[in-house]
Design a protein around this motif. Structure first.
Motif, PDB file in Angstrom:
ATOM      1  N   UNK A  43       0.858  -1.194   0.000  1.00 24.48           N
ATOM      2  CA  UNK A  43       0.000   0.000   0.000  1.00 24.48           C
ATOM      3  C   UNK A  43       0.879   1.223   0.000  1.00 24.48           C
ATOM      4  N   UNK A  44       0.669   2.092  -0.970  1.00 21.25           N
ATOM      5  CA  UNK A  44       1.423   3.350  -1.001  1.00 21.25           C
ATOM      6  C   UNK A  44       0.448   4.501  -0.783  1.00 21.25           C
ATOM      7  N   UNK A  45       0.752   5.351   0.188  1.00 22.24           N
ATOM      8  CA  UNK A  45      -0.115   6.497   0.473  1.00 22.24           C
ATOM      9  C   UNK A  45       0.616   7.781   0.106  1.00 22.24           C
ATOM     10  N   UNK A  46      -0.001   8.578  -0.733  1.00 19.41           N
ATOM     11  CA  UNK A  46       0.628   9.827  -1.170  1.00 19.41           C
ATOM     12  C   UNK A  46      -0.200  11.007  -0.660  1.00 19.41           C
ATOM     13  N   UNK A  47       0.423  12.159  -0.434  1.00 20.77           N
ATOM     14  CA  UNK A  47      -0.352  13.317   0.029  1.00 20.77           C
ATOM     15  C   UNK A  47      -1.383  13.741  -1.014  1.00 20.77           C
ATOM     16  N   UNK A  48      -2.536  14.221  -0.554  1.00 23.35           N
ATOM     17  CA  UNK A  48      -3.547  14.777  -1.456  1.00 23.35           C
ATOM     18  C   UNK A  48      -2.912  15.944  -2.200  1.00 23.35           C
ATOM     19  N   UNK A  49      -3.065  15.983  -3.529  1.00 24.40           N
ATOM     20  CA  UNK A  49      -2.458  17.053  -4.305  1.00 24.40           C
ATOM     21  C   UNK A  49      -1.035  16.729  -4.742  1.00 24.40           C
ATOM     22  N   UNK A  50      -0.668  15.447  -4.745  1.00 27.90           N
ATOM     23  CA  UNK A  50       0.672  15.067  -5.207  1.00 27.90           C
ATOM     24  C   UNK A  50       0.831  15.376  -6.695  1.00 27.90           C
ATOM     25  N   UNK A  51       1.970  15.973  -7.056  1.00 26.83           N
ATOM     26  CA  UNK A  51       2.208  16.311  -8.460  1.00 26.83           C
ATOM     27  C   UNK A  51       3.029  15.221  -9.134  1.00 26.83           C
ATOM     28  N   UNK A  52       3.978  14.689  -8.381  1.00 29.04           N
ATOM     29  CA  UNK A  52       4.982  13.848  -9.000  1.00 29.04           C
ATOM     30  C   UNK A  52       4.829  12.412  -8.517  1.00 29.04           C
ATOM     31  N   UNK A  53       4.350  11.557  -9.393  1.00 29.50           N
ATOM     32  CA  UNK A  53       4.116  10.171  -9.008  1.00 29.50           C
ATOM     33  C   UNK A  53       5.249   9.257  -9.466  1.00 29.50           C
ATOM     34  N   UNK A  54       6.328   9.833 -10.009  1.00 33.07           N
ATOM     35  CA  UNK A  54       7.401   9.036 -10.592  1.00 33.07           C
ATOM     36  C   UNK A  54       7.881   7.922  -9.686  1.00 33.07           C
ATOM     37  N   UNK A  55       8.214   8.262  -8.460  1.00 30.44           N
ATOM     38  CA  UNK A  55       8.763   7.265  -7.543  1.00 30.44           C
ATOM     39  C   UNK A  55       7.707   6.250  -7.130  1.00 30.44           C
ATOM     40  N   UNK A  56       6.484   6.745  -6.971  1.00 27.79           N
ATOM     41  CA  UNK A  56       5.395   5.843  -6.591  1.00 27.79           C
ATOM     42  C   UNK A  56       5.181   4.806  -7.684  1.00 27.79           C
ATOM     43  N   UNK A  57       5.227   5.266  -8.932  1.00 30.17           N
ATOM     44  CA  UNK A  57       5.020   4.354 -10.057  1.00 30.17           C
ATOM     45  C   UNK A  57       6.148   3.323 -10.113  1.00 30.17           C
ATOM     46  N   UNK A  58       7.382   3.789  -9.896  1.00 33.55           N
ATOM     47  CA  UNK A  58       8.507   2.852  -9.932  1.00 33.55           C
ATOM     48  C   UNK A  58       8.399   1.813  -8.836  1.00 33.55           C
ATOM     49  N   UNK A  59       7.701   2.167  -7.786  1.00 31.86           N
ATOM     50  CA  UNK A  59       7.617   1.292  -6.620  1.00 31.86           C
ATOM     51  C   UNK A  59       6.540   0.218  -6.741  1.00 31.86           C
ATOM     52  N   UNK A  60       5.731   0.269  -7.806  1.00 30.53           N
ATOM     53  CA  UNK A  60       4.683  -0.745  -7.969  1.00 30.53           C
ATOM     54  C   UNK A  60       5.348  -2.101  -8.222  1.00 30.53           C
ATOM     55  N   UNK A  61       5.021  -3.123  -7.450  1.00 31.27           N
ATOM     56  CA  UNK A  61       5.658  -4.432  -7.653  1.00 31.27           C
ATOM     57  C   UNK A  61       5.314  -5.005  -9.026  1.00 31.27           C
ATOM     58  N   UNK A  62       6.211  -5.829  -9.556  1.00 34.03           N
ATOM     59  CA  UNK A  62       5.983  -6.412 -10.884  1.00 34.03           C
ATOM     60  C   UNK A  62       4.968  -7.543 -10.862  1.00 34.03           C
ATOM     61  N   UNK A  63       4.870  -8.212  -9.717  1.00 33.04           N
ATOM     62  CA  UNK A  63       4.129  -9.479  -9.714  1.00 33.04           C
ATOM     63  C   UNK A  63       2.703  -9.336  -9.206  1.00 33.04           C
ATOM     64  N   UNK A  64       2.085  -8.156  -9.396  1.00 25.57           N
ATOM     65  CA  UNK A  64       0.683  -8.039  -9.008  1.00 25.57           C
ATOM     66  C   UNK A  64      -0.204  -8.122 -10.245  1.00 25.57           C
ATOM     67  N   UNK A  65      -1.457  -8.565 -10.026  1.00 24.70           N
ATOM     68  CA  UNK A  65      -2.376  -8.692 -11.157  1.00 24.70           C
ATOM     69  C   UNK A  65      -2.973  -7.345 -11.546  1.00 24.70           C
ATOM     70  N   UNK A  66      -3.112  -6.467 -10.567  1.00 23.56           N
ATOM     71  CA  UNK A  66      -3.694  -5.152 -10.857  1.00 23.56           C
ATOM     72  C   UNK A  66      -3.314  -4.188  -9.741  1.00 23.56           C
TER      73      UNK A  66
END
Lengths: 416, 337
Positions: A197-220
């Protein structure tokens, strides 16, 4: 010239004086909406919903003309408190329609206890705690909370869609917690796993790191984002060339996002979700509401069909108005009679019947939907099925629901 | 360079080791032990690159800010509004013409004109009156923010990325090994790389102009001693207008850039103003290399913060600012006088 001017002024004065003398005092309703920040588009649509509802009643409740005093918030609890104080102390309203966002709702629940003569009808906020933990006697909510809007989605995603493992990205406040909570209740019972679970502040502009952090082995990936944040996320996700499938929170795949500019939203096609509305539902009442919405505003000043927020504000206003009509819009007793009537209100809303429970929380219908592209290129939510009469304990007994605990960043766990 | 090593042998060693370590982290294939301690390599690399590109954006905004401050001693608190204004203008132009470059150039020119007007109509008349300038710029930023809200509404806007810049590009860094030994390369958005390269080119060009040309000489002389410069017969007001226009134009340009890889909405103006204030304070008021350094530090801090300690990410930049103010109040790159 001078004489004519004087006469005109005098005439105006007369008309004005006559006006105030004849009609009753206007009924002033404070409307709170998020008109800046990430949830702006939702707030604007909410106000549209309330305006349509008022217009359908000819601008009057129980013969008294209604005046909206709109107070802008930015989805933060302190902005909601500021707006509410301004409405109550400066504009002297006794009725508040709002707020829109989850954490605002919790703040307003506590504030409403300090102003017992003011009646608050929540317009769209969706935190569980608002009407579950220490509910306030003058706080009413005609919409479901974020968890209730997720009823049945977990099961659908696990069994029909076959997503066995999920990662979650959500904004870091009460509404997304509540949504993930509601989703996990069904999803984990069905056998699904939430691995991150990744929680980002409301109004986040930059999701780059969050996106990189998504695991490869999830279905969705389960997205509990809203408004501007959703659009930002999708845009940046498209830029990195990601190919994950999504499951949407209620305001992730709502018209506020599906009607946004740009191409990023196309990534959402095929995304299952659930919430208080389904854009393409066949029900005649829903269709009538969509038509009323489309007729009320020109195409560039609204979405293709009413968003969840417009519908919620529409229902909340109608709930409030129904109660007011019963007491003939008489608030001289500090609204005590009104509150007794409000608790009994049953709405035959465009998105299914709504009634209130003992804590003045709606028991309503949840819609499971899936995003599809219409032939003319618009995105819409295809109706999959309804889950009727969802209550705040999500079909569990009061004790069993209490044992699950409250929504938070980590609850419920959802490990195998 | 050799001079620096001679004077500061210990610091040189520390810097050398840090650079070597960073290079190792970037190029090596991470062992399971490292993945356990630092998380996955892709996350680390992506935070690194995102931090650097974000630094590129901050540099674009802050370099104009710091230039204006350095020369005119004018803390222009409406700089964030110029950024947002530029972004919206770029969005409109981009929509009309369909060209991203037209948007960039149009925003630069129009916001530069706005900056020129600000200097001619407002700041000329209150030279050296810090408090008045500060209040006027705050007032201006509030008015502009409301006007923009009136014109564009509270919605989120995005400047459309040109086709040739959208999508990912493969970088020559191995992020992981598949089970069959095949290397997985890092994929990264092309538009961010382009923005970073643009910022670097602009920074180098600015440094060259400032240090190698006559105009740059005038500006540097103005930063050092304004009165003496005007006493030598240089038309200082003209230099001021020019610098103000350029600084404002850069903010407008940055607005389009920010609107391309992030988005535009009300409130963005104060956010970017705050970031550039921190950048300028960390780097040193009035220094272009300082702005570059500060922008890089703030960008990296924000990104690494959001990955490795999400709850405190917002605080991290301010902690850095406080530390810099405590240890080196004139800023990291400022010249001691």
């Amino acid at each position: 010239m001078r004489k004519a001017l004087m006469a005109a002024v005098a005439a105006c004065a007369l008309i004005a004086a006559g006006g105030t003398g004849q009609a009753q005092e206007k009924l002033r309703i404070g409307v709170m909406a998020t008109l800046s920040g990430a949830l702006t588009s939702g707030g604007e649509d909410g106000v549209r919903g309330a305006q349509i509802a008022l217009k359908q009643r000819g601008g009057k409740i129980a013969g008294r003309e209604v005046e909206f005093i709109i107070a802008a918030t930015d989805a933060s609890p302190d902005s909601a408190l500021r707006a509410a104080r301004k409405l109550v102390e400066q504009d002297k309203v006794q009725l508040i329609l709002g707020p829109l966002s989850g954490s605002e709702g919790i703040a307003m629940r506590d504030y409403s206890k300090t102003v017992p003569n003011v009646t608050v009808v929540d317009a769209s906020s969706g935190a569980l705690e608002t009407t579950y933990v220490n509910p306030s006697p003058n706080y009413f909510r005609f919409n479901s909370n974020g968890a209730m809007w997720m009823a049945g989605l977990g099961d659908y995603v696990f069994k029909d869609k076959g997503y066995k493992k999920l990662a979650v990205i959500g904004e870091d406040y009460s509404f997304p917690y509540t949504q993930v909570f509601g989703f996990a209740l069904g999803y984990c019972k069905a056998g699904g796993q939430i691995v991150q679970r990744q929680w980002v502040p409301l109004g986040t502009k930059d999701f780059g790191s969050v996106i990189a952090n998504i695991p490869d082995d999830v279905d969705a990936v389960f997205l509990a984002l809203g408004g501007g944040d959703s659009v930002n996320f999708l845009n940046q996700y498209g830029q990195t060339g990601g190919k994950a499938k999504f499951v949407g929170g209620s305001i992730m795949v709502d018209q506020t996002v599906l009607s946004s500019r740009g191409n990023a939203k196309r990534l959402l096609v095929g995304t299952p979700s659930s919430g208080g509305v389904a854009d393409a539902w066949d029900d005649p009442k829903w269709k009538a509401w969509v038509k009323a919405y489309q007729d009320a505003f020109p195409a560039d000043k609204r979405f293709a069909s009413p968003s969840l927020f417009a519908t919620n504000y529409y229902n909340a206003f109608n709930g409030m108005a129904t109660g007011l009509e019963k007491v003939n819009a008489d608030l001289s007793d500090g609204g005590a009679k009104l509150r007794a009537e409000l608790a009994k209100v049953e709405l035959d809303a465009p998105n299914g019947p709504i009634k209130l429970d003992d804590d003045r929380q709606a028991i309503a219908t949840t819609f499971i939907t899936e995003v599809v592209e219409t032939p003319n290129g618009e995105l819409t939510n295809k109706f999959v099925r309804t889950v009727p009469n969802v209550s705040k304990t999500m079909g569990l007994s009061a004790e069993a629901f209490k044992a699950v605990g409250l929504p938070s960043r980590t609850n419920p766990e959802c490990k195998p | 360079m050799s001079d620096f090593i001679g004077r500061r042998p210990i610091w040189s060693l520390v810097i050398l080791i840090a650079v070597a370590l960073l290079a190792f982290l970037i190029f090596a294939v991470w062992t399971p032990w490292m993945e356990l301690t630092f998380g996955r390599k892709r996350v680390f690399l992506s935070a690194l690159f995102n931090g650097i590109t974000l630094g590129g954006l901050y540099f674009l905004v802050a370099s104009g800010f710091t230039l204006i401050f350095g020369l005119m001693r004018n803390v222009n608190l409406a700089h964030g509004s110029l950024y947002l204004f530029g972004g919206y203008v770029g969005y409109s132009i981009g929509n009309l013409t369909g060209s991203w470059f037209a948007a960039l150039i149009g925003a630069f020119v129009i916001v530069a004109l706005a900056g020129m007007l600000m200097q001619v109509l407002l700041f000329r008349w209150m030279e050296g009156q810090d408090l008045r300038q500060t209040l006027v710029t705050i007032g201006l930023s509030i008015i502009v923010a409301d006007l923009l809200l009136w014109g564009y509404g509270g919605d989120t806007f995005q400047v459309t990325t040109p086709d040739w810049l959208s999508g990912p590009i493969q970088l020559p860094f191995v992020v992981a090994l598949r089970s069959n030994g095949e290397a997985v390369m890092m994929m990264y958005p092309l538009v961010r790389i382009a923005i970073l390269i643009g910022a670097i080119i602009l920074g180098v060009a600015m440094w060259l102009v400032l240090n190698r040309t006559r105009i740059g000489m005038l500006v540097r002389a103005g930063v050092d001693d304004r009165d003496m410069l005007s006493a030598t017969g240089v038309r200082v007001q003209l230099v001021f207008i020019m610098v103000f226009a350029f600084g404002a134009g850069l903010a407008g340009l940055a607005g389009v850039v920010g609107g391309t890889f992030q988005s535009l909405q009300p409130g963005e103006d104060t956010k970017i103003l705050l970031s550039s204030l921190v950048v300028v304070i960390v780097g040193g008021m009035g220094s272009i290399p300082g702005a570059a350094m500060g922008a890089l530090i703030v960008g990296l801090a924000e990104q690494f913060g959001s990955v490795y300690m999400p709850t405190y990410a917002v605080m991290l930049t301010f902690v850095i600012m406080v530390v810099v103010l405590a240890i080196r109040p004139q800023g990291l790159a400022a010249v001691r006088r």
